[in-house]
Scaffold this active site. Structure first.
Site, PDB file in Angstrom:
ATOM      1  N   CYS A 112      -0.512  13.272  58.890  1.00 12.86           N
ATOM      2  CA  CYS A 112      -1.704  12.422  58.740  1.00 12.86           C
ATOM      3  C   CYS A 112      -2.281  12.073  60.107  1.00 12.86           C
ATOM      4  CB  CYS A 112      -1.364  11.131  57.990  1.00 12.86           C
ATOM      5  SG  CYS A 112      -0.732  11.372  56.323  1.00 12.86           S
ATOM      6  N   CYS A 164       3.016   8.785  58.732  1.00 13.29           N
ATOM      7  CA  CYS A 164       2.962  10.210  58.368  1.00 13.29           C
ATOM      8  C   CYS A 164       2.477  11.048  59.550  1.00 13.29           C
ATOM      9  CB  CYS A 164       2.040  10.347  57.149  1.00 13.29           C
ATOM     10  SG  CYS A 164       1.492  12.014  56.788  1.00 13.29           S
TER      11      CYS A 164
END
Length: 105
Positions: free
Chosen positions: A34, A31
Protein backbone atom coordinates in the site's frame (compact mmCIF):
# COMPACT_ATOMS: atom_id res chain seq x y z
CA UNK A 1 -2.62 17.30 -5.30
CA UNK A 2 -3.02 14.35 -3.03
CA UNK A 3 -5.86 11.88 -3.02
CA UNK A 4 -8.88 12.57 -0.84
CA UNK A 5 -9.15 10.69 2.45
CA UNK A 6 -12.60 9.17 2.90
CA UNK A 7 -14.06 7.42 5.92
CA UNK A 8 -17.31 5.74 6.91
CA UNK A 9 -19.12 9.04 7.39
CA UNK A 10 -17.89 10.79 4.21
CA UNK A 11 -17.75 7.89 1.72
CA UNK A 12 -21.34 7.73 0.43
CA UNK A 13 -21.68 11.51 0.17
CA UNK A 14 -18.42 11.81 -1.79
CA UNK A 15 -19.52 9.13 -4.25
CA UNK A 16 -22.94 10.73 -4.64
CA UNK A 17 -21.43 14.18 -5.24
CA UNK A 18 -19.00 13.03 -7.91
CA UNK A 19 -20.08 13.60 -11.50
CA UNK A 20 -17.22 11.52 -12.93
CA UNK A 21 -15.68 8.19 -12.07
CA UNK A 22 -14.26 7.61 -8.59
CA UNK A 23 -11.13 5.58 -7.86
CA UNK A 24 -10.93 4.34 -4.27
CA UNK A 25 -7.73 2.85 -2.86
CA UNK A 26 -8.52 0.58 0.10
CA UNK A 27 -5.28 0.53 2.12
CA UNK A 28 -3.71 0.49 5.61
CA UNK A 29 -0.64 2.29 7.02
CA UNK A 30 1.07 -1.00 8.00
CA UNK A 31 0.76 -2.47 4.48
CA UNK A 32 4.05 -2.35 2.56
CA UNK A 33 2.53 -2.73 -0.93
CA UNK A 34 0.00 0.00 0.00
CA UNK A 35 2.87 2.35 0.86
CA UNK A 36 4.49 1.50 -2.49
CA UNK A 37 1.27 2.31 -4.36
CA UNK A 38 0.52 5.53 -2.43
CA UNK A 39 2.68 7.93 -4.49
CA UNK A 40 1.20 6.49 -7.72
CA UNK A 41 -2.32 7.12 -6.43
CA UNK A 42 -1.38 10.72 -5.55
CA UNK A 43 0.08 11.23 -9.07
CA UNK A 44 -3.15 9.97 -10.61
CA UNK A 45 -5.12 12.28 -8.29
CA UNK A 46 -3.14 15.26 -9.56
CA UNK A 47 -3.54 14.27 -13.23
CA UNK A 48 -7.27 13.51 -12.91
CA UNK A 49 -8.17 16.68 -10.99
CA UNK A 50 -11.49 17.96 -12.33
CA UNK A 51 -12.11 14.72 -14.26
CA UNK A 52 -12.30 12.05 -11.55
CA UNK A 53 -12.23 11.77 -7.79
CA UNK A 54 -9.28 9.78 -6.47
CA UNK A 55 -9.70 8.75 -2.85
CA UNK A 56 -8.23 6.49 -0.18
CA UNK A 57 -9.99 4.54 2.56
CA UNK A 58 -8.00 3.26 5.53
CA UNK A 59 -9.51 -0.19 6.12
CA UNK A 60 -8.48 -0.14 9.80
CA UNK A 61 -10.57 2.99 10.36
CA UNK A 62 -13.46 1.99 8.08
CA UNK A 63 -13.98 -1.72 8.63
CA UNK A 64 -17.63 -1.34 7.64
CA UNK A 65 -16.66 -0.12 4.15
CA UNK A 66 -14.10 -2.91 3.79
CA UNK A 67 -16.83 -5.39 4.68
CA UNK A 68 -19.39 -3.79 2.37
CA UNK A 69 -17.08 -4.11 -0.64
CA UNK A 70 -15.60 -7.49 0.28
CA UNK A 71 -12.05 -6.27 0.76
CA UNK A 72 -10.05 -9.41 1.61
CA UNK A 73 -6.57 -8.19 0.71
CA UNK A 74 -5.00 -4.78 0.34
CA UNK A 75 -4.26 -2.77 -1.60
CA UNK A 76 -7.54 -3.10 -3.46
CA UNK A 77 -8.58 -0.43 -5.94
CA UNK A 78 -12.22 -0.08 -6.92
CA UNK A 79 -13.47 2.19 -9.70
CA UNK A 80 -17.00 3.48 -9.15
CA UNK A 81 -19.37 5.01 -11.69
CA UNK A 82 -22.67 6.53 -10.50
CA UNK A 83 -21.99 5.16 -7.01
CA UNK A 84 -21.63 1.56 -8.21
CA UNK A 85 -18.40 -0.47 -8.40
CA UNK A 86 -17.51 -1.17 -12.03
CA UNK A 87 -13.93 -2.46 -11.81
CA UNK A 88 -11.67 -3.92 -9.12
CA UNK A 89 -7.88 -4.24 -9.13
CA UNK A 90 -6.02 -6.08 -6.36
CA UNK A 91 -2.38 -5.71 -5.39
CA UNK A 92 0.17 -3.22 -6.67
CA UNK A 93 -0.75 -2.14 -10.20
CA UNK A 94 1.09 -0.19 -12.89
CA UNK A 95 -0.02 3.42 -13.17
CA UNK A 96 -1.11 2.80 -16.79
CA UNK A 97 -3.38 -0.05 -15.73
CA UNK A 98 -5.05 2.10 -13.06
CA UNK A 99 -5.58 5.07 -15.38
CA UNK A 100 -6.97 2.75 -18.09
CA UNK A 101 -9.48 1.33 -15.59
CA UNK A 102 -10.50 4.85 -14.61
CA UNK A 103 -10.83 5.92 -18.25
CA UNK A 104 -13.03 2.91 -19.03
CA UNK A 105 -15.51 3.78 -16.26
Amino acid sequence: MKSTELNSSSFDAALAASTGPVLVDFWAPWCGPCQQLGPVIDQIAAEQQGKALVAKVNVDDARDLAGRYGIRSIPTLIVFRDGQPVQRLQGVQAKERITAALAAA
